[in-house]
Design a protein around this motif. Sequence first.
Motif, PDB file in Angstrom:
ATOM      1  N   ASP A  26       0.853  -1.186   0.000  1.00  0.00           N
ATOM      2  CA  ASP A  26       0.000   0.000   0.000  1.00  0.00           C
ATOM      3  C   ASP A  26       0.889   1.236   0.000  1.00  0.00           C
ATOM      4  O   ASP A  26       1.708   1.424   0.893  1.00  0.00           O
ATOM      5  N   SER A  27       0.729   2.072  -0.999  1.00  0.00           N
ATOM      6  CA  SER A  27       1.542   3.282  -1.124  1.00  0.00           C
ATOM      7  C   SER A  27       0.836   4.455  -0.458  1.00  0.00           C
ATOM      8  O   SER A  27      -0.386   4.522  -0.416  1.00  0.00           O
ATOM      9  N   SER A  28       1.607   5.391   0.049  1.00  0.00           N
ATOM     10  CA  SER A  28       1.011   6.590   0.629  1.00  0.00           C
ATOM     11  C   SER A  28       0.848   7.704  -0.409  1.00  0.00           C
ATOM     12  O   SER A  28       0.212   8.706  -0.124  1.00  0.00           O
ATOM     13  N   LEU A  29       1.398   7.534  -1.600  1.00  0.00           N
ATOM     14  CA  LEU A  29       1.229   8.539  -2.651  1.00  0.00           C
ATOM     15  C   LEU A  29      -0.194   8.494  -3.189  1.00  0.00           C
ATOM     16  O   LEU A  29      -0.676   7.450  -3.620  1.00  0.00           O
ATOM     17  N   VAL A  30      -0.884   9.615  -3.165  1.00  0.00           N
ATOM     18  CA  VAL A  30      -2.279   9.680  -3.600  1.00  0.00           C
ATOM     19  C   VAL A  30      -2.403   9.303  -5.070  1.00  0.00           C
ATOM     20  O   VAL A  30      -3.336   8.602  -5.464  1.00  0.00           O
ATOM     21  N   LEU A  31      -1.469   9.728  -5.885  1.00  0.00           N
ATOM     22  CA  LEU A  31      -1.501   9.423  -7.308  1.00  0.00           C
ATOM     23  C   LEU A  31      -1.538   7.908  -7.547  1.00  0.00           C
ATOM     24  O   LEU A  31      -2.332   7.409  -8.336  1.00  0.00           O
ATOM     25  N   LEU A  32      -0.701   7.165  -6.837  1.00  0.00           N
ATOM     26  CA  LEU A  32      -0.681   5.714  -6.973  1.00  0.00           C
ATOM     27  C   LEU A  32      -1.887   5.071  -6.296  1.00  0.00           C
ATOM     28  O   LEU A  32      -2.477   4.138  -6.823  1.00  0.00           O
ATOM     29  N   LEU A 129       1.498  16.450  -7.406  1.00  0.00           N
ATOM     30  CA  LEU A 129       1.710  15.052  -7.763  1.00  0.00           C
ATOM     31  C   LEU A 129       2.304  14.236  -6.616  1.00  0.00           C
ATOM     32  O   LEU A 129       2.216  13.017  -6.610  1.00  0.00           O
ATOM     33  N   LEU A 130       2.919  14.910  -5.669  1.00  0.00           N
ATOM     34  CA  LEU A 130       3.519  14.207  -4.535  1.00  0.00           C
ATOM     35  C   LEU A 130       2.633  14.249  -3.285  1.00  0.00           C
ATOM     36  O   LEU A 130       3.125  14.091  -2.170  1.00  0.00           O
ATOM     37  N   SER A 131       1.327  14.463  -3.461  1.00  0.00           N
ATOM     38  CA  SER A 131       0.401  14.427  -2.327  1.00  0.00           C
ATOM     39  C   SER A 131       0.450  13.052  -1.684  1.00  0.00           C
ATOM     40  O   SER A 131       0.573  12.031  -2.369  1.00  0.00           O
ATOM     41  N   ARG A 132       0.359  13.036  -0.369  1.00  0.00           N
ATOM     42  CA  ARG A 132       0.419  11.777   0.373  1.00  0.00           C
ATOM     43  C   ARG A 132      -0.843  11.619   1.218  1.00  0.00           C
ATOM     44  O   ARG A 132      -1.460  12.594   1.615  1.00  0.00           O
ATOM     45  N   GLU A 133      -1.184  10.371   1.496  1.00  0.00           N
ATOM     46  CA  GLU A 133      -2.345  10.078   2.333  1.00  0.00           C
ATOM     47  C   GLU A 133      -2.027   8.888   3.223  1.00  0.00           C
ATOM     48  O   GLU A 133      -1.512   7.872   2.756  1.00  0.00           O
TER      49      GLU A 133
END
Length: 188
Positions: A26-32, A129-133
């Motif tokens: 599970d990635s923390s990058l919103v884009l992914l 593009l580097l937004s994180r969640e």
Amino acid sequence: MSPRSLVLLAASLCAGGLAALVYFHDSSLVLLREHLNHPFALGVLACLLMALAAGGLRWMWLRVVIVVLAGLGASAALFGGWVALTFASTEEVGFVDGPAPYRIRLQQSLAGLGPDTVMWLSLRRDGGLLSREWDLGCFNDDIPGDAFDSVTWTGPSSVEIRVADGQTFSVALDPASGRPQTTAALNC
């Protein structure tokens, strides 16, 4: 094998690898997280590409075996995707704005087959593009007092989550990354 079959084989392996990566990591990058988090669709694509790549094989029996196995794999991935979509789909409830660049995202889903709902909270740090969640909390309302009630910012790097019975959960954010240092969960 023809060059076309080799390219299709390589594309199939890449799609299968990406499906496995997305499913298990599970990635923390919103884009992914929002745009590439479709492991079952990527698995179907990998199976279809493998079946197309088998068209360039010399032996007919091997072509048939690969096409049948790819068809079974695609069917299993479609069924798994349907089950995941049916029982794990979430509905966007809204956002709670915090100090820039932070927001809390609220999502709701059904808890299994029953009438219970689960409220999912995540912390989003906007950055293009580097937004994180990151996951912030999960609350299942199968016990009425455990239902999510509200979330408020208590400072620039702290959040308080309240449930229906008045119980509160304080979550501090890491000052450097903004990631929650803990998460809160009831019956999840």
